[in-house]
Design an enzyme around this catalytic site. Structure first.
Site, PDB file in Angstrom:
ATOM      1  CG  ASP A   1      -1.661   1.230   1.469  1.00 45.00           C
ATOM      2  OD1 ASP A   1      -2.337   1.677   0.524  1.00 45.00           O
ATOM      3  OD2 ASP A   1      -1.580   1.790   2.584  1.00 45.00           O
TER       4      ASP A   1
ATOM      5  CG  ASP B   1      -1.515   7.857   0.516  1.00 45.89           C
ATOM      6  OD1 ASP B   1      -0.479   8.492   0.266  1.00 45.89           O
ATOM      7  OD2 ASP B   1      -2.515   7.884  -0.222  1.00 45.89           O
TER       8      ASP B   1
ATOM      9  CG  ASP C   1      -1.936   2.330   6.593  1.00 46.70           C
ATOM     10  OD1 ASP C   1      -2.214   2.069   5.404  1.00 46.70           O
ATOM     11  OD2 ASP C   1      -2.152   3.444   7.116  1.00 46.70           O
TER      12      ASP C   1
END
Length: 226
Positions: A13, A15, A175
């Site tokens: 991922d 950001d 996250d």
């Protein structure tokens, strides 16, 4: 004659996992609200809004602003946000500490790497290029690269296929619950990035959690052996 297995593929991922992008996302969020003569917003208030793409972020910003924002066209606001964010996406954002060392270690161990993000692919590629990270990744699967996006597992599966990998030799690092959900749906192990923006409960369902990105090479090697 034996044939070699496809290379192992680590899919990141963006950001909150590779890049601490909150400063610029929040600055643009504050700017957008002020453009509509609405109260500004702090970075800490923006943090939990990140992870579902720009349109959802803008919608959450306007919801946060309350009834005064009800008249605002959300598609127009999203366009305005992206027009301002794109040239400012790397003003203050930086890779998380240890990111470059982690990518180098994975590369040295023979891993291929890709990015799977709900951010538009052109914006994602520009940020990776400016931060001198683009060279590590064989492909970028953006939020507009395919017909679906995270948490739909096909976003991850299509990114894996675009990278020339197979799901049995891949893993996901992210996250957000979207990362966990799409990896679980794709039957791909997932490392939850505790250093990112996701709330602790978002780790539920992850294969393993990591407190620092520097733990990824070791954990990845355990999850997908050479």
């Amino acid at each position: 004659m034996m044939t070699s297995s496809p290379p192992r593929l680590a899919v990141f991922d963006m950001d909150g996992t590779l890049i601490d992008s909150l400063p610029d996302l929040a600055a643009c969020a504050d700017w957008l609200l002020l453009q509509y003569r609405l109260p500004g917003i702090s970075p800490e208030a923006v943090r939990p809004m990140i992870g579902d793409g720009v349109a959802v972020l803008v919608s959450r910003l306007l919801d946060h602003a309350g009834p005064a924002a009800a008249r605002i066209d959300r598609a127009e606001a999203t366009t305005r946000y992206m027009a301002h964010y794109t040239p400012h996406a790397t003003d203050h954002s930086r890779p998380f500490p240890g990111t470059v060392e982690t990518l180098a270690a994975l590369h040295a161990a023979g891993w291929h790497m890709a990015v799977c993000t709900n951010k538009p692919v052109a914006a994602a590629r520009r940020i990776l290029q400016v931060m001198e990270l683009e060279k590590w990744f064989v492909t970028v699967g953006g939020g507009d690269s395919f017909s679906v996006r995270k948490p739909n597992p096909c976003h991850l599966l299509d990114t894996i296929a675009q990278a020339g990998g197979i799901h049995a030799r891949a893993l996901m690092i992210g996250d957000h619950h979207n990362d966990v959900a799409c990896a679980t749906g794709a039957h791909v192990p997932v490392i939850f990035a505790r250093w990112g923006y996701g709330r602790p409960e978002m780790e539920a369902g992850a294969t393993v959690g990591a407190d620092s990105i520097t733990e990824v090479p070791h954990l990845a090697g355990e999850l997908v052996p050479a």
